[in-house]
Write a protein that holds these residues in place. Structure first.
Motif, PDB file in Angstrom:
ATOM      1  N   PRO A  32       0.709  -1.322  -0.014  1.00 60.89           N
ATOM      2  CA  PRO A  32       0.069  -0.014  -0.053  1.00 60.89           C
ATOM      3  C   PRO A  32       0.924   1.383  -0.008  1.00 60.89           C
ATOM      4  N   LEU A  33       0.306   2.448  -0.877  1.00 63.72           N
ATOM      5  CA  LEU A  33       1.022   3.544  -0.788  1.00 63.72           C
ATOM      6  C   LEU A  33       0.129   4.658  -0.109  1.00 63.72           C
ATOM      7  N   PRO A  34       0.556   5.338   0.845  1.00 62.73           N
ATOM      8  CA  PRO A  34      -0.386   6.408   1.485  1.00 62.73           C
ATOM      9  C   PRO A  34      -0.103   7.882   0.267  1.00 62.73           C
ATOM     10  N   ALA A  35      -0.760   7.613  -0.866  1.00 61.43           N
ATOM     11  CA  ALA A  35      -0.940   8.708  -1.631  1.00 61.43           C
ATOM     12  C   ALA A  35      -2.046   8.200  -2.669  1.00 61.43           C
ATOM     13  N   VAL A  36      -2.542   9.269  -3.317  1.00 61.47           N
ATOM     14  CA  VAL A  36      -3.488   9.121  -4.207  1.00 61.47           C
ATOM     15  C   VAL A  36      -3.268   9.591  -5.586  1.00 61.47           C
ATOM     16  N   VAL A  37      -3.634   8.422  -6.543  1.00 57.15           N
ATOM     17  CA  VAL A  37      -3.158   8.818  -7.795  1.00 57.15           C
ATOM     18  C   VAL A  37      -4.258   9.955  -8.632  1.00 57.15           C
ATOM     19  N   VAL A  38      -3.448  10.933  -8.994  1.00 52.23           N
ATOM     20  CA  VAL A  38      -4.359  12.106  -9.503  1.00 52.23           C
ATOM     21  C   VAL A  38      -4.813  11.773 -10.960  1.00 52.23           C
ATOM     22  N   ARG A  39      -3.487  11.305 -11.815  1.00 50.16           N
ATOM     23  CA  ARG A  39      -3.748  11.155 -13.262  1.00 50.16           C
ATOM     24  C   ARG A  39      -2.653  10.270 -13.794  1.00 50.16           C
ATOM     25  N   GLN A  40      -2.688   9.953 -15.139  1.00 46.43           N
ATOM     26  CA  GLN A  40      -1.541   9.343 -15.848  1.00 46.43           C
ATOM     27  C   GLN A  40      -1.607  10.037 -17.131  1.00 46.43           C
ATOM     28  N   TYR A  41      -0.360   9.998 -17.325  1.00 49.64           N
ATOM     29  CA  TYR A  41      -0.378  10.677 -18.919  1.00 49.64           C
ATOM     30  C   TYR A  41       0.944  10.257 -19.708  1.00 49.64           C
ATOM     31  N   PRO A  42       1.131  10.300 -21.027  1.00 50.09           N
ATOM     32  CA  PRO A  42       2.104   9.858 -21.649  1.00 50.09           C
ATOM     33  C   PRO A  42       2.955  10.726 -21.759  1.00 50.09           C
ATOM     34  N   HIS A  43       4.663  10.841 -22.006  1.00 51.22           N
ATOM     35  CA  HIS A  43       5.531  11.840 -22.031  1.00 51.22           C
ATOM     36  C   HIS A  43       6.521  11.332 -22.780  1.00 51.22           C
ATOM     37  N   LEU A  44       7.344  12.230 -23.548  1.00 46.93           N
ATOM     38  CA  LEU A  44       8.562  11.835 -24.344  1.00 46.93           C
ATOM     39  C   LEU A  44       9.700  12.457 -23.300  1.00 46.93           C
ATOM     40  N   LEU A  45      10.432  11.409 -22.438  1.00 48.18           N
ATOM     41  CA  LEU A  45      11.445  11.843 -21.758  1.00 48.18           C
ATOM     42  C   LEU A  45      12.669  12.087 -22.728  1.00 48.18           C
ATOM     43  N   GLY A  46      13.112  13.400 -22.186  1.00 49.04           N
ATOM     44  CA  GLY A  46      14.214  13.933 -23.100  1.00 49.04           C
ATOM     45  C   GLY A  46      13.857  14.410 -24.387  1.00 49.04           C
ATOM     46  N   GLY A  47      12.399  14.346 -24.679  1.00 51.32           N
ATOM     47  CA  GLY A  47      11.901  14.595 -25.937  1.00 51.32           C
ATOM     48  C   GLY A  47      12.068  12.985 -26.951  1.00 51.32           C
ATOM     49  N   THR A  48      12.482  12.271 -26.506  1.00 49.75           N
ATOM     50  CA  THR A  48      12.609  11.016 -27.384  1.00 49.75           C
ATOM     51  C   THR A  48      12.097   9.557 -26.931  1.00 49.75           C
ATOM     52  N   LEU A  49      12.140   9.401 -25.546  1.00 50.62           N
ATOM     53  CA  LEU A  49      11.669   8.205 -24.860  1.00 50.62           C
ATOM     54  C   LEU A  49      10.371   8.331 -24.613  1.00 50.62           C
ATOM     55  N   PRO A  50       9.337   7.260 -25.106  1.00 52.31           N
ATOM     56  CA  PRO A  50       8.044   7.388 -24.498  1.00 52.31           C
ATOM     57  C   PRO A  50       8.034   6.859 -23.186  1.00 52.31           C
ATOM     58  N   VAL A  51       7.329   7.331 -22.396  1.00 54.46           N
ATOM     59  CA  VAL A  51       7.086   6.876 -20.865  1.00 54.46           C
ATOM     60  C   VAL A  51       5.643   7.133 -20.337  1.00 54.46           C
ATOM     61  N   GLN A  52       5.297   6.573 -19.344  1.00 55.59           N
ATOM     62  CA  GLN A  52       3.938   6.750 -18.748  1.00 55.59           C
ATOM     63  C   GLN A  52       4.123   7.368 -17.452  1.00 55.59           C
ATOM     64  N   ILE A  53       3.659   8.608 -16.949  1.00 55.91           N
ATOM     65  CA  ILE A  53       3.975   9.286 -15.900  1.00 55.91           C
ATOM     66  C   ILE A  53       2.609   9.210 -15.110  1.00 55.91           C
ATOM     67  N   THR A  54       2.964   8.771 -13.702  1.00 58.51           N
ATOM     68  CA  THR A  54       1.798   8.733 -12.937  1.00 58.51           C
ATOM     69  C   THR A  54       1.839   9.944 -11.953  1.00 58.51           C
ATOM     70  N   GLU A  55       1.002  10.773 -11.738  1.00 61.17           N
ATOM     71  CA  GLU A  55       0.938  12.160 -11.007  1.00 61.17           C
ATOM     72  C   GLU A  55       0.250  11.715  -9.783  1.00 61.17           C
ATOM     73  N   LEU A  56       0.861  11.984  -8.391  1.00 60.58           N
ATOM     74  CA  LEU A  56       0.310  11.584  -6.989  1.00 60.58           C
ATOM     75  C   LEU A  56       0.097  12.807  -6.190  1.00 60.58           C
ATOM     76  N   SER A  57      -0.752  12.511  -5.315  1.00 58.39           N
ATOM     77  CA  SER A  57      -1.040  13.444  -4.326  1.00 58.39           C
ATOM     78  C   SER A  57      -0.797  13.023  -3.154  1.00 58.39           C
ATOM     79  N   VAL A  58       0.135  13.475  -2.096  1.00 58.86           N
ATOM     80  CA  VAL A  58       0.701  13.039  -0.796  1.00 58.86           C
ATOM     81  C   VAL A  58       0.661  14.076   0.055  1.00 58.86           C
ATOM     82  N   THR A  59      -0.080  13.778   1.280  1.00 59.99           N
ATOM     83  CA  THR A  59       0.324  14.707   2.412  1.00 59.99           C
ATOM     84  C   THR A  59       1.909  14.990   2.803  1.00 59.99           C
ATOM     85  N   ARG A  60       2.131  16.276   3.174  1.00 65.12           N
ATOM     86  CA  ARG A  60       3.374  16.674   3.584  1.00 65.12           C
ATOM     87  C   ARG A  60       4.023  15.764   4.448  1.00 65.12           C
ATOM     88  N   HIS A  61       3.334  15.283   5.555  1.00 66.17           N
ATOM     89  CA  HIS A  61       3.839  14.400   6.807  1.00 66.17           C
ATOM     90  C   HIS A  61       4.006  13.025   6.226  1.00 66.17           C
TER      91      HIS A  61
END
Length: 131
Positions: free
Chosen positions: A19-48
């Motif tokens: 388990p991970l004490p964070a919330v998945v906000v969204r997922q989206y594709p990205h070109l890492l360094g403009g060339t390598l296709p990757v999938q990014i997961t954005e999380l929201s997590v409390t500061r503590h």
């Protein structure tokens, strides 16, 4: 709240640790360094809980070339394989330290433009995506 950005391809097994004490906000594709296709997961997590989450992610990162980061307006936690560094927005030396750690894992300097990541999620991308 803090935002986390994790490349799914950077994780052993391609999955977030649970388990991970964070919330998945969204997922989206990205070109890492403009060339390598990757999938990014954005999380929201409390500061503590951010240090716990960052270390959980650090423990499942592949051993070379990847990191994840968690940030708010003032601070960034960078998860490298089995370690976490802290960058304070007003302390350029803390970003230099994080880049030195990243170099140990063969991460290109162009992918560690941490200061810029406080305002732009992907400063290394030829197509800038605002935070």
């Amino acid at each position: 709240m803090m935002r986390g950005l994790v490349l799914m391809e950077s994780l052993a097994g391609g999955r977030l640790p649970m388990p991970l004490p964070a919330v998945v906000v969204r997922q989206y594709p990205h070109l890492l360094g403009g060339t390598l296709p990757v999938q990014i997961t954005e999380l929201s997590v409390t500061r503590h809980r951010v240090l716990t989450v960052a270390m959980q992610v650090a423990e499942v990162l592949l051993p070379q070339r990847f990191y994840a980061h968690f940030l708010d307006d003032e601070r960034m936690y960078v998860a490298f394989p089995n370690c976490v560094t802290v960058i304070d927005r007003d302390d350029p030396a803390s970003a230099d330290t994080a880049r030195a750690v990243g170099a140990l894992f063969d991460i290109p300097a162009a992918q560690m433009r941490f200061e810029e990541m406080f305002v732009n999620d992907h400063p290394d991308s030829p197509r800038t995506e605002a935070a």
